[in-house]
Structure formats: C-alpha cells, structure tokens
Design an enzyme around this catalytic site. Structure first.
Site, mmCIF file in Angstrom:
data_model
loop_
_atom_site.group_PDB
_atom_site.id
_atom_site.type_symbol
_atom_site.label_atom_id
_atom_site.label_comp_id
_atom_site.label_asym_id
_atom_site.label_seq_id
_atom_site.Cartn_x
_atom_site.Cartn_y
_atom_site.Cartn_z
ATOM 1 N N TYR A 135 0.827 -1.333 -0.070
ATOM 2 C CA TYR A 135 0.022 -0.059 0.156
ATOM 3 C C TYR A 135 0.883 1.090 -0.029
ATOM 4 C CZ TYR A 135 -4.822 -1.670 0.803
ATOM 5 O OH TYR A 135 -6.278 -2.149 0.542
ATOM 6 N N LYS A 190 2.478 -15.428 3.166
ATOM 7 C CA LYS A 190 2.697 -15.846 1.723
ATOM 8 C C LYS A 190 4.070 -16.243 1.966
ATOM 9 C CE LYS A 190 1.383 -17.623 -2.062
ATOM 10 N NZ LYS A 190 0.025 -18.811 -2.057
ATOM 11 N N ASP A 222 -3.936 -17.863 1.260
ATOM 12 C CA ASP A 222 -4.737 -18.609 0.293
ATOM 13 C C ASP A 222 -5.515 -19.709 1.026
ATOM 14 O OD1 ASP A 222 -2.163 -19.706 0.476
ATOM 15 O OD2 ASP A 222 -2.373 -20.844 -1.684
ATOM 16 N N ASP A 246 -6.457 -6.313 4.104
ATOM 17 C CA ASP A 246 -7.925 -5.783 3.540
ATOM 18 C C ASP A 246 -8.616 -6.632 2.912
ATOM 19 O OD1 ASP A 246 -9.302 -3.550 2.294
ATOM 20 O OD2 ASP A 246 -8.164 -4.239 0.358
ATOM 21 N N ASP A 250 -12.539 -8.365 4.869
ATOM 22 C CA ASP A 250 -13.989 -8.117 4.208
ATOM 23 C C ASP A 250 -14.420 -9.661 4.176
ATOM 24 O OD1 ASP A 250 -13.679 -5.471 3.389
ATOM 25 O OD2 ASP A 250 -14.432 -5.898 1.497
HETATM 26 C C1 IPM Z 1 -10.359 -0.454 3.727
HETATM 27 C C2 IPM Z 1 -10.675 0.040 2.553
HETATM 28 C C3 IPM Z 1 -9.509 0.923 2.175
HETATM 29 C C4 IPM Z 1 -8.359 0.079 2.130
HETATM 30 C C5 IPM Z 1 -9.664 1.881 0.993
HETATM 31 C C6 IPM Z 1 -10.876 2.569 0.880
HETATM 32 C C7 IPM Z 1 -8.458 2.687 0.644
HETATM 33 O O1 IPM Z 1 -10.973 -0.971 1.583
HETATM 34 O O2 IPM Z 1 -10.201 0.233 4.880
HETATM 35 O O3 IPM Z 1 -10.464 -1.837 4.080
HETATM 36 O O4 IPM Z 1 -8.118 -0.602 1.170
HETATM 37 O O5 IPM Z 1 -7.541 -0.085 3.213
HETATM 38 MG MG MG Z 2 -11.144 -2.869 2.352
#
Ligand code: IPM
Ligand code: MG
Length: 362
Positions: A135, A190, A222, A246, A250
C-alpha cells in the site's frame, strides 16, 4: 478530550449522525468538532484531505470517521481521489494497528450465507498492519519495462516491503490482544512465495518467543481464505499485513451476515485512534435513510474503550445494540422474515432509547 468527527461521503453523513446522537446521550465530557473529508472535501476545497481536516485529526484524541468515495471521482488523478484521505490519515497519524473484529451476533445467525452451526458464536479479531506493505511501499509507478516478459512494453509496478520494527510492533499488538482473549494467534503470510512474508513469518516467530503463554501458528493467505469459510471458529486473533488484511477482513465480515455490523479501530503507538465502520460509502443507497448505522455506533464504542478511557460507556453502547437486535429491529441488510425493518434514523433512535431506559431502570 477531543473527537474529530469526519462523516465523509455517501452514507457516511447519515450513519455518523446516528453515532453522534448516541455519544451525546451518554453525556460524557468531551468536545466534538466536525470537518469535511473525501469527496465532500474535494468539492469544497479541491482536496480530499485538506490541511485543516488533517490538523483537526492530529490534535484530537480520536477520529470518528464515516466513509469516503463515490464512483464519480474514479476519473480524478489518484492523489485527489477520496480514498487518499483515509490513506493520508493512516500515514500522517501513524495508525499502524487496525483492529477488525468479526463477531456474529446471536440474533443474526440467519443473516449469514454460511450454515448457522458454522458461525454461531463466531468471534474473530483480525489485526491488520495498516501503514506498510504494498500500500505504501516505494517505488511505485509506470514506466517502460527494461526486462521481464515484455522488454520495451509499458508496465506498472508497486513495491511490497516491511521493515523489522514494523513487523515487530504489529506482532506485539497481536500477542497482547491474544492475552486478553483465548491466547491464540494465527499469523497469515505468503512465505512460500514472497521474501517479504518469509521475513514477516521469521519475525513474528521471534516475537512469539516473548509470549510463551500464547499459542502461535502460521497459515498461508490462500489457505486462510479457505479456512475462513470452512471452519471460521477455529480462528481467534489473526495478524497479517496490509493487503492480505484488507481482503481477509472483508471475507470475515461477511461471515457474520453483514458488513453493516462491523466496527473497526486504527491505532498509533500513543493510542490515538481512528474509528470507522468496516464498510464503505455505499453510494447506491446514500441519502435514502436505509443504511445500517450499527457499525458506526459500535465504532464509537471502540473509541470510548481504546482512546478515551471510558470502558463503562463503551459497554453501555454495546449492550444497547444487543437489546435493540433482541427487540427485533433490523435495517435492510440484516432483515429476515419475522423481524421489523427500520431505517437509519429509527435504528439510531432505538439505540438511544435502549441506553436511556437502562439509565432510568439502573
Ligand atoms: C479498507 C478500505 C481501504 C483499504 C480503501 C478505501 C483505501 O478498503 O479500509 O479496508 O484498502 O484499506
Ligand atoms: Mg477494504
């Protein structure tokens, strides 16, 4: 104590308004000051993270953040896109430790796409390193390739990198957190392919020796993605790098039924923190009053606990949220047959009412 309130874009303004309402009813002694961020700040000041907003965030004890982004800004140059605001805040405030709990509330087991027995009682804490990795790694950019599969062709590149102190400090955060839970850490890497993550694994192992009471295991990313849907309850604290975190956070969020329920905290080494829902700005439902404000309300609770030293107030918010769910109120994202569908404001009002009721009845 001072809180910077940065609602941002899309549903950000609606959900942050509900969290502020909840904080107000607690009658705690702190100041709140709002500022524009993301697309809203770009419209008003030509930049997603204006100087004044950054200054306010820096001088506050905590930042309560909504969400940023809208498709209409996708064509802007990268430094002007709304997402740069959140990345800039993370970088400038040194918010390296991101806590993303994935908790499945008893009342919401049916909202998950997994079988109830797989997720009932789920309580995972993902700890994502937030200021390093691909990042932020330099160099990055576009250029003409001098080697690779197509020398002379146009190419783009990013750099994955971690330094020893960066890995050590996030590993310590994970081990400390595990000590307050069930004393298990899974480090996700990884290492079978990437130099950066072999280094990560070696350092986490070293730091782990300082915590003999905490059980450490390692998993490739993975496989972790697979195990998260196969047997999610096997995880407790998961620590990983910025990019894997990240993605996995999710995935973990969705196990619980709705990302609309999940708060997050991003802390620096002096416990100054940014608190935001794990979800985004959802431009498709913005302004309709249907977004779930609970992730933001629960983020405010995390803020009280981690940065403002008000654990009782945090407990009161969290228990009010459980009461409201138990009473059957649901926003659209967590609605199921037999429950009552409500909008953003009604949900916030219900949490406020649950807090006041408890105050009156003791
Ligand atoms: C998160 C989001 C951010 C990230 C984006 C909006 C930059 O997806 O906070 O998970 O990738 O960190
Ligand atoms: Mg995110």
């Amino acid at each position: 104590m001072k809180i910077a309130v940065l609602p941002g874009d899309g549903i950000g303004t609606e959900i942050v308004a509900e969290a502020v309402k909840v904080l107000d009813v607690l009658e705690l002694k702190f100041e709140m000051e709002s500022a524009l961020v993301g697309g809203a700040a770009y419209e008003a000041h030509g930049h997603p993270l204006p100087e004044a907003t950054l200054k306010l965030a820096k001088e506050s004890d905590a930042v309560l953040f909504g969400a940023v982004g809208d498709w209409k800004y996708d064509k802007l140059d990268r430094p002007l896109r709304p997402e740069q605001a959140i990345l800039g805040l993370r970088k400038n405030l040194g918010l390296f430790a991101n806590f993303r709990p994935a908790i499945c509330y008893e009342q919401l087991v049916d909202a998950s796409s997994l079988k109830p027995e797989l997720i009932a009682g789920l309580d995972i804490l993902i700890i994502r390193e937030l200021t390093g990795d691909i990042y932020f790694g330099q160099p990055r950019g576009r250029r003409t390739a001098v080697d690779g599969h197509f020398p002379g062709a146009e190419e783009a590149f990013d750099t994955m990198r971690y330094s020893r102190p960066e890995v050590e400090r996030i590993a310590r955060v994970a081990f400390e957190a595990a000590r307050k839970r069930s004393k298990r850490v899974t480090s996700v890497d990884k290492a079978n392919v990437l130099e950066t993550f072999q280094f990560w694994k070696d350092i986490v192992t070293e730091v782990g020796k300082e915590y003999p009471d905490v059980e450490l295991d390692h998993m490739y990313v993975d496989n972790a993605a697979m195990q998260l849907v196969k047997a999610p309850k096997k995880f407790d604290v998961v620590v990983t790098g910025n990019m894997f975190g990240d993605i996995l956070s999710d995935e973990a969020a969705m196990l619980t039924g709705s990302i609309g329920m999940l708060p997050s905290a991003s802390l620096n080494s002096s416990n100054q923190g940014l608190y935001e829902p794990s979800h985004g700005s959802a431009p498709d439902i913005a302004g309709k009053g249907v977004a779930n404000p609970l992730a933001t309300i629960l983020s405010a609770a995390m803020m009280l606990r981690f940065s403002l030293n008000q654990p009782e107030a945090a407990d009161r918010i969290e228990s009010a949220v459980k009461d409201v769910l138990a009473s059957g109120l649901r926003t659209g994202d967590i609605w199921s047959e037999g429950t009552k569908r409500v909008g953003t404001r009604e949900m916030g009002d219900a949490v406020v009412a649950a807090i006041t009721k408890k105050t009156i009845t003791g």
